[in-house]
Design an enzyme around this catalytic site. Sequence first.
Site, mmCIF file in Angstrom:
data_model
loop_
_atom_site.group_PDB
_atom_site.id
_atom_site.type_symbol
_atom_site.label_atom_id
_atom_site.label_comp_id
_atom_site.label_asym_id
_atom_site.label_seq_id
_atom_site.Cartn_x
_atom_site.Cartn_y
_atom_site.Cartn_z
ATOM 1 N N VAL A 71 -14.286 38.223 51.154
ATOM 2 C CA VAL A 71 -15.391 39.120 50.954
ATOM 3 C C VAL A 71 -16.173 39.152 49.817
ATOM 4 O O VAL A 71 -15.525 38.478 48.979
ATOM 5 C CB VAL A 71 -14.167 40.438 50.582
ATOM 6 N N CYS A 72 -17.313 39.308 49.912
ATOM 7 C CA CYS A 72 -18.317 39.396 48.867
ATOM 8 C C CYS A 72 -18.353 40.500 48.035
ATOM 9 O O CYS A 72 -19.212 41.347 48.423
ATOM 10 C CB CYS A 72 -19.523 38.687 49.372
ATOM 11 N N LEU A 73 -17.562 40.770 47.073
ATOM 12 C CA LEU A 73 -17.693 41.937 46.339
ATOM 13 C C LEU A 73 -17.545 41.375 44.707
ATOM 14 O O LEU A 73 -16.677 40.878 44.295
ATOM 15 C CB LEU A 73 -16.511 42.673 46.597
#
Lengths: 182, 439
Positions: free
Chosen positions: A109-111
């Site tokens: 996840v790119c958060l």
Amino acid sequence: MKKIWSMKQKVAQEEAAHVGPKKKRVTAAQLRVQKDLAELSLGSTMKTHFPDPDDILNFKLTIDPDEGMYKGGRFEFDFKINQNFPHDPPKVKCTQKIYHPNIDLEGNVCLNILREDWKPVLNLNAAVVGLQFLFLEPNASDPLNKEAAEDLKANREGFKRNVRASLGGGTVRGQSFDRVLK
Amino acid sequence: MANANISSVPIGSEGPRARWKYLDNILGRSGPFTDPDWVPGETVIESLERAKLLVIGAGGLGCEILKNLALSGFKDIHVIDMDTIDVSNLNRQFLFRHADVGKYKAEVAAKFVEKRVKGVKITPYCGKIQDKDEEYYKQFAMIVCGLDSIEARRWINATLVGMVDENDEDSLKPLIDGGTEGFKGQARVILPTMTSCIECQLDMHAPRAAVPLCTLASIPRQPQHCIEWAHIIAWDEERKDITLDTDDPEHITWLFQKALKRAQEFNIEGVTYSMTQGVVKNIIPAIASTNAIVAASCCNEAFKIATSTNPFLGVPDTENYMMYTGDEGVYTYTFQHLRQPDCPVCGDDSRARPLQVNPNSTLQEFLDGLAERPEAQLKKPSIRSEEKSLYYQSPASLEEQTRPNLSKKLNELLENGEEVVISDPAFPTQFKYQLTFKE
């Protein structure tokens, strides 16, 4: 050395009876997670599941978005928290193969707050809210799945159709996705 | 200045204490900072020689600390380290030689110092600090840490805070913590339950610099980005079933080649094997002089605490934290880091209060009883032990899973003497109780 104890007497803390050597102590990470769990507001769209209820450092979170392009899907994330929490962020992975510009096919996840912008003052609620936001507002400018991001940028309607197809377990650009409809 | 007492210790270049001539100048006379009732000479020397010290870590800082303590007159030193010697340690971990590569650091360091400083006994333990219990830590006068891990610091800190028994002078162990990262470092002294602890100071550790995942995935700009990509993304894609071992040369080689290929695709230069190792293992270049400065400061405090010859860092309501920055000129700043009232380890409500309970009462009955206790008055308590989630009010799934515990008896859920932590949304802090069974 004597001197320190006399200072201690001056500090004069509360009286506590001696009860023998103490047994297992709750760890600092557990303490913090317990506090964070109490402050977690999941609303009607999110649920937790603890495979081992005694282990609060490892759990699953499901998100059922009630609006936006991903409405109708049920998304599952794996939370792994280590003993260095909250110095280290929780490790979060999507356990399904889904079509999303900010989540790759392996579930990474790119958060920002889960990685470069994590701070110990942030809590599990911030992480959970951030994840939910990804389904309401997928972000094409920070892509982890480049193809999905290009689709979103080029043609929002086409992207929506791709999302619908992927949620049903269909194929997008030759890539088949997990069926995640409720 | 008070009249200098004449010491009974021979001061001079001859005799058994010749080595300690200059030390004896301090130990053998009163000074401007000594208390009026402080007696110089033999008793002080004896207390220094009898003080049993524990050094945690026998690496870059540990080597310096062991050497300094031995040369400061301490005679009974224990050292814990779980690591073995790597060839890359040899440039600064000066107690190790090439022939020692692969051996345990604690063992080799202990032998070396014992050989060089006659009369010093150094007892090594090759293993984890978590292997040892309170009884073990109780034998020491103080603990000096030269660690590279925040997790280990938090563990020893929580252990020492938890050990303090208000009725036992011997249960309070000063903790001296050194740390370095490149040209920067710190030395701090913690008097558990009296002054700000490591958990209070958690915000002093710089977060590990991280690059956004999407940068790694789509627009790498630096060789390090390519290595991180291989580490975080490529490995999981292609070698999911193999657990990455950063000490396995085959694994590092695989990552290196992946990273190199990716760097070529993006026209990035500079990916090397050693850079791969550095990025993956998060190796921060260690500067020998930073270690020397920080270790010297730690041992200086240990000496002063043990001998009462001079005021030390960490006296309540005074400075307890010395930070050092050497990357631009030399800068040190010493200040008082305050206690956090809501610290989960040493905060006002965080120390375990002893509480007698009936082992045959149910968890529900116990919680109802707590609601009536003046310091608690809990409305919606959640409670756990180290091993068990006893009862959680939220989230809903956990409430459902732990609800059956409410009707169980305490002795089915807990051992006598176990610690429980109770939190309640109505209170910012958590309550700890150590429960002892009494019918």
